[in-house]
Write an enzyme that holds these catalytic residues in place. Structure first.
Site, mmCIF file in Angstrom:
data_model
loop_
_atom_site.group_PDB
_atom_site.id
_atom_site.type_symbol
_atom_site.label_atom_id
_atom_site.label_comp_id
_atom_site.label_asym_id
_atom_site.label_seq_id
_atom_site.Cartn_x
_atom_site.Cartn_y
_atom_site.Cartn_z
ATOM 1 N N HIS A 177 0.815 -1.232 0.000
ATOM 2 C CA HIS A 177 0.000 0.000 0.000
ATOM 3 C C HIS A 177 0.843 1.275 0.000
ATOM 4 O O HIS A 177 0.296 2.374 -0.150
ATOM 5 C CB HIS A 177 -0.934 0.030 1.212
ATOM 6 N N HIS A 233 -6.158 -7.286 -0.307
ATOM 7 C CA HIS A 233 -6.361 -5.877 -0.651
ATOM 8 C C HIS A 233 -5.626 -5.503 -1.940
ATOM 9 O O HIS A 233 -4.582 -6.078 -2.251
ATOM 10 C CB HIS A 233 -5.856 -4.991 0.492
ATOM 11 N N ASP A 253 -4.698 -12.804 3.866
ATOM 12 C CA ASP A 253 -5.925 -12.213 4.410
ATOM 13 C C ASP A 253 -7.135 -12.548 3.536
ATOM 14 O O ASP A 253 -8.250 -12.102 3.794
ATOM 15 C CB ASP A 253 -5.795 -10.699 4.657
ATOM 16 N N ASP A 256 -2.488 -10.689 -2.085
ATOM 17 C CA ASP A 256 -3.069 -10.178 -0.845
ATOM 18 C C ASP A 256 -4.545 -9.855 -1.105
ATOM 19 O O ASP A 256 -4.924 -9.522 -2.231
ATOM 20 C CB ASP A 256 -2.314 -8.907 -0.422
HETATM 21 N N1 Q9C Z 1 -12.251 -2.331 7.158
HETATM 22 C C1 Q9C Z 1 -2.459 -5.187 4.279
HETATM 23 O O1 Q9C Z 1 -3.096 -6.211 4.286
HETATM 24 N N2 Q9C Z 1 -7.528 -0.942 7.396
HETATM 25 N N3 Q9C Z 1 -2.972 -4.022 4.635
HETATM 26 C C2 Q9C Z 1 -8.589 -1.708 6.832
HETATM 27 C C3 Q9C Z 1 -10.859 -2.565 6.861
HETATM 28 C C4 Q9C Z 1 -6.246 -1.052 6.730
HETATM 29 C C5 Q9C Z 1 -4.345 -3.895 5.053
HETATM 30 C C6 Q9C Z 1 -9.949 -1.464 7.376
HETATM 31 C C7 Q9C Z 1 -6.004 -2.401 6.109
HETATM 32 C C8 Q9C Z 1 -4.645 -2.506 5.481
HETATM 33 C C9 Q9C Z 1 -1.020 -5.191 3.903
HETATM 34 ZN ZN ZN Z 2 -4.125 -7.117 2.823
#
Ligand code: Q9C
Ligand code: ZN
Length: 355
Positions: free
Chosen positions: A175, A213, A298, A211
């Site tokens: 990210h 996301h 995840d 991942d």
């Molecule tokens: N409702 C990685 O997996 N907040 N980053 C999410 C979800 C941030 C995830 C809120 C999530 C970042 C590397």
């Molecule tokens: Zn993630």
């Protein structure tokens, strides 16, 4: 299979984060890599994992991706914040410069530590503490060390298929953009090594981001280049909310070299593997020489911050599919927050690849 790690990665450990408006324990914790490491150590299979502490290769590969003022901010934010009387637990942004605010895009608008926090970060998941820079730097060095090991070892004969190396690192990276942290990420580990491998070998690199996301940082860094290609399967609509549509395909020389496959939150093993097979065809057609995998688990059904419906067994299949690409592969840890299964799920991907 070589597994690269660093004890320094534990030095970033915020206590809390805000999730859906509630204060909860920080999901991206140092325990994650301890669990994965002990799982791989105890794995009773024929594939031996060897564990290697990372080497410090310096700042150059990091500065080939990230702006020097951003790196300077990550290094000094906590001390500046403390000098200004801030809380010892660390610094989080208080306001963000949006595009119709007077200081938008102007560094001069960010005079104090807290203003800079809003300038260099786009969400509330990246608290900067005393050890944050050390851990983010170590995470990048783990990934760089793994990339160097892969480049050295990939010329050796390997009967069992393509060679792989695992960068067991945190905080994660996908990210983070050239000048913004967010999504638990400070330095974009995968982008750093993709660029390093390309400049060291002049070869073609494919980044496969599995991942849950969307890897908005990695996409942004390589949006206008044809090497590396960036390919992502991700939950949609979900965090990071403002990227990851199928219509984002790259620009200029990079047109066609960003591939986004947004998947609905009901995605199960079968649907995921179908989507994976289709993007693997694209990676094979691209004729990459090296594969870098943004490895997040995840996608697992019980992950506390994500929405897919996948089981532990599918990760073996995912590993086998990645193996079928047939290229030297660098696995770089990203997300995965269900602590009870993070070891098994990461281990299953590596087992599938090594089988
Ligand atoms: N409702 C990685 O997996 N907040 N980053 C999410 C979800 C941030 C995830 C809120 C999530 C970042 C590397
Ligand atoms: Zn993630």
């Amino acid at each position: 299979m070589k597994v690269i790690y660093s004890e320094e990665c534990a030095k970033h450990a915020p206590k809390y984060e805000i999730l859906s408006g509630n204060l909860v324990d920080y999901f991206e914790s140092p325990v994650r890599i301890e669990i994965i490491k002990s799982h791989l150590q105890s794995f009773s299979s024929s594939h031996n994992y060897t564990f290697h502490e990372s080497t410090d290769y310096g700042i150059d590969a990091i500065l080939a991706v990230h702006d020097s003022d951003f790196v300077q901010y990550l290094k000094t934010a906590y001390d500046e914040w403390c000098q200004e009387g801030g809380d010892k637990n660390g610094i989080l942004p208080e306001a963000f410069p949006h595009k119709n605010m007077p200081s938008f895009g102007r560094n001069s608008g960010a005079a104090t530590a807290i203003a800079k926090a809003g300038h260099y970060c786009y969400d509330l998941s990246c608290c900067i503490m005393g050890g944050t820079w050390l851990a983010a730097y170590a995470s990048a060095q783990v990934t760089i060390s793994a990339a160097k090991a892969l480049m050295e070892d990939c010329s050796l004969p390997n009967e069992n298929g393509p060679i792989g190396v695992f960068a067991l690192c945190r905080p994660p990276g996908h990210h983070a953009t050239n000048n913004l942290c967010g999504g638990y990420c400070f330095l974009n580990n995968v982008a750093i090594v993709a660029r390093l491998i390309i400049s060291a070998t002049s070869k073609k690199v494919a980044i496969l981001d599995i991942d849950y996301h969307h890897g908005n940082g990695t996409q942004a860094i390589f949006y206008s280049t044809s090497n590396p290609i960036y390919v992502s399967l991700h939950g949609h609509p979900d965090y990071p909310w403002f990227s990851g549509h199928a219509s984002e395909t790259g620009e200029g020389e990079g047109e066609g070299y960003t591939v986004n496959v947004p998947l609905t939150t009901e995605t199960d093993d079968k649907k995921y593997l179908e989507a994976l097979r289709s993007v693997i065809q694209k990676i094979i057609a691209y004729e990459a020489d090296f594969l870098v995998v943004s490895l997040g688990v995840d996608t697992f059904m019980h992950d506390p911050i994500a929405g897919f419906n996948m089981t532990s067994g599918v990760y073996i299949e995912i590993g086998k599919h990645i193996k079928s690409i047939g290229k030297p592969t660098l696995f770089v840890l990203e997300g995965g927050y269900h602590l009870e299964t993070i070891g098994i799920n990461v281990g299953n991907i590596l087992e599938g690849f090594n089988s």
